[in-house]
Design a protein around this motif. Structure first.
Motif, PDB file in Angstrom:
ATOM      1  N   THR A  53       0.839  -1.206   0.000  1.00 18.93           N
ATOM      2  CA  THR A  53       0.000   0.000   0.000  1.00 18.93           C
ATOM      3  C   THR A  53       0.872   1.254   0.000  1.00 18.93           C
ATOM      4  N   ARG A  54       1.921   1.259   0.809  1.00 15.36           N
ATOM      5  CA  ARG A  54       2.868   2.386   0.842  1.00 15.36           C
ATOM      6  C   ARG A  54       3.515   2.573  -0.524  1.00 15.36           C
ATOM      7  N   GLU A  55       3.934   1.473  -1.120  1.00 16.99           N
ATOM      8  CA  GLU A  55       4.623   1.538  -2.406  1.00 16.99           C
ATOM      9  C   GLU A  55       3.701   2.039  -3.518  1.00 16.99           C
ATOM     10  N   VAL A  56       2.458   1.624  -3.503  1.00 18.60           N
ATOM     11  CA  VAL A  56       1.485   2.114  -4.491  1.00 18.60           C
ATOM     12  C   VAL A  56       1.267   3.613  -4.298  1.00 18.60           C
ATOM     13  N   ARG A  57       1.177   4.062  -3.033  1.00 16.84           N
ATOM     14  CA  ARG A  57       1.016   5.493  -2.755  1.00 16.84           C
ATOM     15  C   ARG A  57       2.195   6.292  -3.318  1.00 16.84           C
ATOM     16  N   ILE A  58       3.402   5.757  -3.176  1.00 12.33           N
ATOM     17  CA  ILE A  58       4.594   6.427  -3.696  1.00 12.33           C
ATOM     18  C   ILE A  58       4.530   6.516  -5.216  1.00 12.33           C
ATOM     19  N   LEU A  59       4.174   5.422  -5.878  1.00 12.88           N
ATOM     20  CA  LEU A  59       4.083   5.444  -7.347  1.00 12.88           C
ATOM     21  C   LEU A  59       2.989   6.400  -7.817  1.00 12.88           C
ATOM     22  N   GLU A  60       1.876   6.436  -7.117  1.00  8.32           N
ATOM     23  CA  GLU A  60       0.811   7.372  -7.489  1.00  8.32           C
ATOM     24  C   GLU A  60       1.279   8.816  -7.352  1.00  8.32           C
ATOM     25  N   ALA A  61       2.087   9.098  -6.337  1.00 11.44           N
ATOM     26  CA  ALA A  61       2.632  10.453  -6.171  1.00 11.44           C
ATOM     27  C   ALA A  61       3.607  10.783  -7.303  1.00 11.44           C
ATOM     28  N   LEU A  62       4.391   9.808  -7.739  1.00 16.35           N
ATOM     29  CA  LEU A  62       5.311  10.039  -8.867  1.00 16.35           C
ATOM     30  C   LEU A  62       4.554  10.349 -10.153  1.00 16.35           C
ATOM     31  N   LEU A  63       3.374   9.734 -10.309  1.00 15.15           N
ATOM     32  CA  LEU A  63       2.579   9.967 -11.521  1.00 15.15           C
ATOM     33  C   LEU A  63       2.095  11.403 -11.643  1.00 15.15           C
ATOM     34  N   LYS A  64       2.136  12.163 -10.575  1.00 13.06           N
ATOM     35  CA  LYS A  64       1.737  13.569 -10.631  1.00 13.06           C
ATOM     36  C   LYS A  64       2.784  14.418 -11.354  1.00 13.06           C
ATOM     37  N   LYS A  65       4.033  13.912 -11.445  1.00  7.00           N
ATOM     38  CA  LYS A  65       5.124  14.664 -12.071  1.00  7.00           C
ATOM     39  C   LYS A  65       5.744  13.971 -13.275  1.00  7.00           C
ATOM     40  N   PHE A  66       5.609  12.647 -13.356  1.00  5.73           N
ATOM     41  CA  PHE A  66       6.274  11.872 -14.406  1.00  5.73           C
ATOM     42  C   PHE A  66       5.252  11.053 -15.191  1.00  5.73           C
ATOM     43  N   TRP A  67       5.596  10.720 -16.437  1.00  5.55           N
ATOM     44  CA  TRP A  67       4.766   9.874 -17.289  1.00  5.55           C
ATOM     45  C   TRP A  67       5.375   8.484 -17.374  1.00  5.55           C
ATOM     46  N   VAL A  68       4.534   7.473 -17.375  1.00  7.19           N
ATOM     47  CA  VAL A  68       4.993   6.108 -17.606  1.00  7.19           C
ATOM     48  C   VAL A  68       4.964   5.881 -19.111  1.00  7.19           C
ATOM     49  N   THR A  69       6.086   5.456 -19.662  1.00 11.58           N
ATOM     50  CA  THR A  69       6.157   5.295 -21.121  1.00 11.58           C
ATOM     51  C   THR A  69       6.361   3.862 -21.563  1.00 11.58           C
ATOM     52  N   GLY A  70       6.574   2.947 -20.640  1.00 11.14           N
ATOM     53  CA  GLY A  70       6.763   1.563 -21.038  1.00 11.14           C
ATOM     54  C   GLY A  70       7.094   0.690 -19.848  1.00 11.14           C
ATOM     55  N   THR A  71       7.033  -0.601 -20.072  1.00 16.55           N
ATOM     56  CA  THR A  71       7.343  -1.561 -19.032  1.00 16.55           C
ATOM     57  C   THR A  71       7.859  -2.849 -19.656  1.00 16.55           C
ATOM     58  N   THR A  72       8.644  -3.563 -18.888  1.00 15.66           N
ATOM     59  CA  THR A  72       9.081  -4.896 -19.313  1.00 15.66           C
ATOM     60  C   THR A  72       8.414  -5.957 -18.460  1.00 15.66           C
ATOM     61  N   LEU A  73       7.360  -5.573 -17.746  1.00 14.99           N
ATOM     62  CA  LEU A  73       6.671  -6.499 -16.852  1.00 14.99           C
ATOM     63  C   LEU A  73       6.224  -7.760 -17.570  1.00 14.99           C
ATOM     64  N   GLU A  74       5.609  -7.630 -18.717  1.00 14.51           N
ATOM     65  CA  GLU A  74       5.099  -8.805 -19.417  1.00 14.51           C
ATOM     66  C   GLU A  74       6.210  -9.733 -19.866  1.00 14.51           C
ATOM     67  N   VAL A  75       7.356  -9.195 -20.175  1.00 13.84           N
ATOM     68  CA  VAL A  75       8.493 -10.026 -20.560  1.00 13.84           C
ATOM     69  C   VAL A  75       9.050 -10.754 -19.344  1.00 13.84           C
ATOM     70  N   SER A  76       9.109 -10.056 -18.195  1.00 11.01           N
ATOM     71  CA  SER A  76       9.669 -10.646 -16.985  1.00 11.01           C
ATOM     72  C   SER A  76       8.814 -11.771 -16.422  1.00 11.01           C
ATOM     73  N   ARG A  77       7.531 -11.598 -16.503  1.00 14.68           N
ATOM     74  CA  ARG A  77       6.637 -12.578 -15.862  1.00 14.68           C
ATOM     75  C   ARG A  77       5.352 -12.703 -16.673  1.00 14.68           C
ATOM     76  N   MET A  78       5.235 -13.762 -17.415  1.00 20.14           N
ATOM     77  CA  MET A  78       4.076 -13.932 -18.288  1.00 20.14           C
ATOM     78  C   MET A  78       2.906 -14.588 -17.551  1.00 20.14           C
ATOM     79  N   GLY A  79       2.438 -13.937 -16.492  1.00 23.35           N
ATOM     80  CA  GLY A  79       1.280 -14.415 -15.752  1.00 23.35           C
ATOM     81  C   GLY A  79       1.646 -15.297 -14.579  1.00 23.35           C
ATOM     82  N   TRP A  80       0.726 -15.411 -13.670  1.00 18.92           N
ATOM     83  CA  TRP A  80       0.904 -16.251 -12.497  1.00 18.92           C
ATOM     84  C   TRP A  80       0.265 -17.593 -12.789  1.00 18.92           C
TER      85      TRP A  80
END
Length: 108
Positions: A53-80
């Motif tokens: 919950t703390r970590e999500v709050r931090i990322l949400e605060a970063l979104l107020k100043k920065f844009w997310v332009t990409g991720t490698t999440l799908e490459v790292s982990r193709m589902g549970w």
């Protein structure tokens, strides 16, 4: 890549408009729910859900100043997929799931 120690650093960044204005690109890997030694004071008494919950709050605060332009999440982990990931033992279910079922413990 700070292996779980990034959260306090990111909180300090959020608190400093001056530092934020110095950053053009922020390329990072974050580790959700980790127990990094440097995070003990900031997460004292928090269970895994409290840490995430703390970590999500931090990322949400970063979104107020920065844009997310990409991720490698799908490459790292193709589902549970517990049937194939741990067929002979009880799988530890991720605390957070994305729409695709990805675990967020390692999010590039």
């Amino acid at each position: 890549n700070l292996q779980g120690s990034e959260w306090s650093v990111l909180e300090q960044l959020i608190a400093s408009d001056e530092d934020q204005h110095k950053i053009r690109t922020l390329d990072m890997e974050v580790n959700f729910g980790s127990k990094a030694g440097s995070e003990v004071e900031a997460t004292n008494g928090l269970d895994i859900e409290g840490r995430v919950t703390r970590e999500v709050r931090i990322l949400e605060a970063l979104l107020k100043k920065f844009w997310v332009t990409g991720t490698t999440l799908e490459v790292s982990r193709m589902g549970w997929m517990p049937a194939s990931d741990c067929p002979t033992q009880q799988c530890r279910e991720p605390v957070v799931h994305t729409v695709g079922g990805f675990t967020l413990e390692r999010f590039d």
